[in-house]
Scaffold this active site. Structure first.
Site, PDB file in Angstrom:
ATOM      1  NE  ARG A  47      42.452  47.060  42.240  1.00 41.37           N
ATOM      2  CZ  ARG A  47      42.017  48.290  42.158  1.00 41.37           C
ATOM      3  NH1 ARG A  47      41.420  48.710  41.082  1.00 41.37           N
ATOM      4  NH2 ARG A  47      42.145  49.121  43.177  1.00 41.37           N
TER       5      ARG A  47
ATOM      6  CG  ASN B 157      49.633  48.682  34.606  1.00 44.68           C
ATOM      7  OD1 ASN B 157      50.099  47.923  33.784  1.00 44.68           O
ATOM      8  ND2 ASN B 157      48.911  48.281  35.632  1.00 44.68           N
TER       9      ASN B 157
ATOM     10  CG  ASP C  47      34.301  45.194  27.001  1.00 44.66           C
ATOM     11  OD1 ASP C  47      34.153  44.635  28.092  1.00 44.66           O
ATOM     12  OD2 ASP C  47      35.375  45.732  26.649  1.00 44.66           O
TER      13      ASP C  47
ATOM     14  N   GLY D 159      52.697  35.358  27.209  1.00 44.72           N
ATOM     15  CA  GLY D 159      51.532  35.192  28.072  1.00 44.72           C
ATOM     16  C   GLY D 159      50.427  34.406  27.386  1.00 44.72           C
TER      17      GLY D 159
ATOM     18  CG  HIS E 200      38.288  46.399  28.986  1.00 45.81           C
ATOM     19  ND1 HIS E 200      37.371  45.467  28.599  1.00 45.81           N
ATOM     20  CD2 HIS E 200      39.231  45.717  29.687  1.00 45.81           C
ATOM     21  CE1 HIS E 200      37.740  44.269  29.028  1.00 45.81           C
ATOM     22  NE2 HIS E 200      38.866  44.393  29.697  1.00 45.81           N
TER      23      HIS E 200
ATOM     24  CB  VAL F 272      45.310  43.852  24.833  1.00 40.10           C
ATOM     25  CG1 VAL F 272      44.519  42.709  25.460  1.00 40.10           C
ATOM     26  CG2 VAL F 272      45.041  43.926  23.326  1.00 40.10           C
TER      27      VAL F 272
HETATM   28  P1  NAX Z   1      49.583  36.770  31.194  1.00 38.19           P
HETATM   29  O1  NAX Z   1      49.986  37.074  32.579  1.00 38.19           O
HETATM   30  O2  NAX Z   1      49.344  35.357  30.780  1.00 38.19           O
HETATM   31  O3  NAX Z   1      50.667  37.351  30.189  1.00 38.19           O
HETATM   32  C1  NAX Z   1      51.132  38.645  30.280  1.00 38.19           C
HETATM   33  C2  NAX Z   1      52.571  38.616  29.799  1.00 38.19           C
HETATM   34  O4  NAX Z   1      53.009  39.968  29.715  1.00 38.19           O
HETATM   35  C3  NAX Z   1      53.516  37.905  30.736  1.00 38.19           C
HETATM   36  O5  NAX Z   1      54.227  36.914  30.011  1.00 38.19           O
HETATM   37  C4  NAX Z   1      54.434  39.001  31.242  1.00 38.19           C
HETATM   38  O6  NAX Z   1      55.758  38.558  31.444  1.00 38.19           O
HETATM   39  C5  NAX Z   1      54.351  40.006  30.111  1.00 38.19           C
HETATM   40  N1  NAX Z   1      54.670  41.376  30.492  1.00 38.19           N
HETATM   41  C6  NAX Z   1      54.378  42.022  31.639  1.00 38.19           C
HETATM   42  N2  NAX Z   1      54.876  43.258  31.629  1.00 38.19           N
HETATM   43  C7  NAX Z   1      55.490  43.410  30.441  1.00 38.19           C
HETATM   44  C8  NAX Z   1      56.225  44.459  29.859  1.00 38.19           C
HETATM   45  N3  NAX Z   1      56.418  45.604  30.515  1.00 38.19           N
HETATM   46  N4  NAX Z   1      56.735  44.274  28.620  1.00 38.19           N
HETATM   47  C9  NAX Z   1      56.548  43.105  27.966  1.00 38.19           C
HETATM   48  N5  NAX Z   1      55.896  42.072  28.485  1.00 38.19           N
HETATM   49  C10 NAX Z   1      55.367  42.218  29.708  1.00 38.19           C
HETATM   50  O7  NAX Z   1      48.313  37.680  30.917  1.00 38.19           O
HETATM   51  P2  NAX Z   1      47.251  37.556  29.725  1.00 38.19           P
HETATM   52  O8  NAX Z   1      46.158  36.677  30.141  1.00 38.19           O
HETATM   53  O9  NAX Z   1      47.962  37.292  28.453  1.00 38.19           O
HETATM   54  O10 NAX Z   1      46.636  39.034  29.743  1.00 38.19           O
HETATM   55  C11 NAX Z   1      47.410  40.138  29.343  1.00 38.19           C
HETATM   56  C12 NAX Z   1      46.681  41.426  29.689  1.00 38.19           C
HETATM   57  O11 NAX Z   1      45.448  41.537  29.006  1.00 38.19           O
HETATM   58  C13 NAX Z   1      46.320  41.552  31.164  1.00 38.19           C
HETATM   59  O12 NAX Z   1      46.624  42.864  31.597  1.00 38.19           O
HETATM   60  C14 NAX Z   1      44.828  41.358  31.180  1.00 38.19           C
HETATM   61  O13 NAX Z   1      44.209  41.988  32.291  1.00 38.19           O
HETATM   62  C15 NAX Z   1      44.451  42.001  29.879  1.00 38.19           C
HETATM   63  N6  NAX Z   1      43.135  41.683  29.326  1.00 38.19           N
HETATM   64  C16 NAX Z   1      42.481  42.661  28.652  1.00 38.19           C
HETATM   65  C17 NAX Z   1      41.263  42.470  28.029  1.00 38.19           C
HETATM   66  C18 NAX Z   1      40.588  43.566  27.274  1.00 38.19           C
HETATM   67  O14 NAX Z   1      39.466  43.330  26.805  1.00 38.19           O
HETATM   68  N7  NAX Z   1      41.149  44.755  27.087  1.00 38.19           N
HETATM   69  C19 NAX Z   1      40.576  41.166  28.160  1.00 38.19           C
HETATM   70  C20 NAX Z   1      41.483  40.029  28.491  1.00 38.19           C
HETATM   71  C21 NAX Z   1      42.579  40.348  29.469  1.00 38.19           C
HETATM   72  O15 NAX Z   1      42.063  40.222  30.775  1.00 38.19           O
END
Ligand code: NAX
Length: 327
Positions: A94, A107, A161, A14, A189, A131
């Site tokens: 979401r 999730n 944050d 990702g 978060h 994350v």
């Molecule tokens: P992307 O959609 O670019 O990448 C996520 C990747 O995770 C995808 O390649 C998908 O195939 C893979 N994936 C999904 N389910 C999986 C599983 N069960 N096992 C292994 N891989 C899996 O998202 P990205 O921009 O990289 O963001 C990832 C996550 O971080 C999202 O949930 C996003 O909401 C969250 N974030 C959290 C933040 C925080 O401060 N805690 C901030 C940034 C981000 O928004």
């Protein structure tokens, strides 16, 4: 030289993964003297698995001296084997029109499975950072699904944050971001998080006195930090990635290598501090030393702060109730 450590990263193909893996492999997370092994997990689907191979080709092409081994996985039971660190980035955030129950169910399935896999195969000291959103509740689910691992080793990322709040304060005061101390972010978060600069100092001087503007705090600062993720999406057309990866590096580095007394924010299971119910995965001010974090205790919570903490806590309690049947 040091023994290599195993670092599992999920969602490795990702956009956060792309901003994260190269920095881990270059030694920015655990130090320039710490060899690393990367164990990368993606969903068992052709597209993401192929994209992961491409990322690994690029990592190979960096010829990182600290990277001693790297493997691709589609099953958490192999990805988490003997992992010393696990960064759980992949999740189902979401989407438009997605119901809350649906979000929690999807999730719930991911993080119960990953918690169980960590419980079964990871190092008994594995340090876990979630994350993937909803990060606090996903971390809670993983923790509850791994009863044989120390609950305190499950954490959620509030550091983005925290860093966003520091950056806003530096801009407001005209001071260097590096000089800001004793800043924290309480809670979830999410836009309900409470960034709190009441104790913050710059060069020993009180930030609250420097700013001296409660109206700015309540109506500009808190909404700006809370809605920063949405503002990035609006401007960039995709969600925060490099800043999120940077925050993940900060979180893990500080946890592993210590903060020298400096406060940072981590989402951690409450031990009942500040009236937050035990086990709630909550953003707290912490210091880190010898691979352990410790909550900064004894801070005064005024009426405004209590109100804000109650709001973010209520949201987290609602999420917790929504997943209770899964655990
Ligand atoms: P992307 O959609 O670019 O990448 C996520 C990747 O995770 C995808 O390649 C998908 O195939 C893979 N994936 C999904 N389910 C999986 C599983 N069960 N096992 C292994 N891989 C899996 O998202 P990205 O921009 O990289 O963001 C990832 C996550 O971080 C999202 O949930 C996003 O909401 C969250 N974030 C959290 C933040 C925080 O401060 N805690 C901030 C940034 C981000 O928004």
């Amino acid at each position: 030289s040091k023994k290599p450590v195993r670092i599992a990263v999920t969602g490795a193909a990702g956009q956060i993964g792309y901003a994260l893996l190269f920095r881990i492999a270059s030694g920015e997370m655990l130090g320039k003297d710490q060899p690393v092994i990367l164990q990368l997990l993606e969903v068992p689907v052709e597209g993401p698995q192929k994209a992961l191979k491409g990322v690994m080709m690029e990592i190979d092409d960096c010829a990182f001296p600290l990277l001693v081994e790297m493997t691709a996985h589609s099953d958490p039971m192999t990805a988490f084997k003997d992992a010393d660190y696990a960064l759980l980035v992949g999740s189902r955030p979401r989407g438009p029109g997605m119901e809350r129950a649906e979000l929690l169910a999807v999730n719930g399935a991911i993080f119960t499975a990953q918690g169980k896999a960590l419980n079964a195969v990871a190092s008994r000291d594995v340090r876990v950072l979630v994350v993937g959103n909803p990060a606090n509740t996903n971390a809670y689910i993983a923790m509850k699904s791994a009863p044989d691992l120390p609950a305190k080793n499950f954490t959620a990322m509030l550091r983005l944050d925290h860093n966003r709040a520091a950056s806003q304060i530096a801009a407001k005061t005209g001071k260097a971001v590096a000089d800001i101390e004793k800043l924290t972010v309480w809670g979830n978060h999410s836009p309900t998080m409470y960034a709190d600069y009441r104790f913050a100092t710059i060069g020993g001087e009180s930030v609250a006195q420097m700013i001296n503007d409660q109206e700015w705090n309540a109506n500009v600062f808190l909404p700006t930090v809370g809605k920063r993720g949405a503002a990035i999406i609006e401007a960039r057309g995709s969600s925060s990635a490099a800043s999120a990866a940077n925050a993940a590096i900060d979180h893990m580095r500080d946890w592993a290598l210590g903060t020298n007394g400096k406060w940072v924010t981590m989402g951690i299971p409450s031990g009942g501090e500040y009236g937050i119910p035990a086990e709630t995965m909550f953003g707290f001010p912490v210091t880190c030393e010898n691979g352990e974090y410790k909550i900064v205790e004894g801070l005064e919570i005024d009426a405004f702060s209590q109100e804000r903490i109650n709001i973010t806590l209520a949201e987290l309690e609602g999420e917790k109730a929504g997943v209770a049947h899964l655990l």
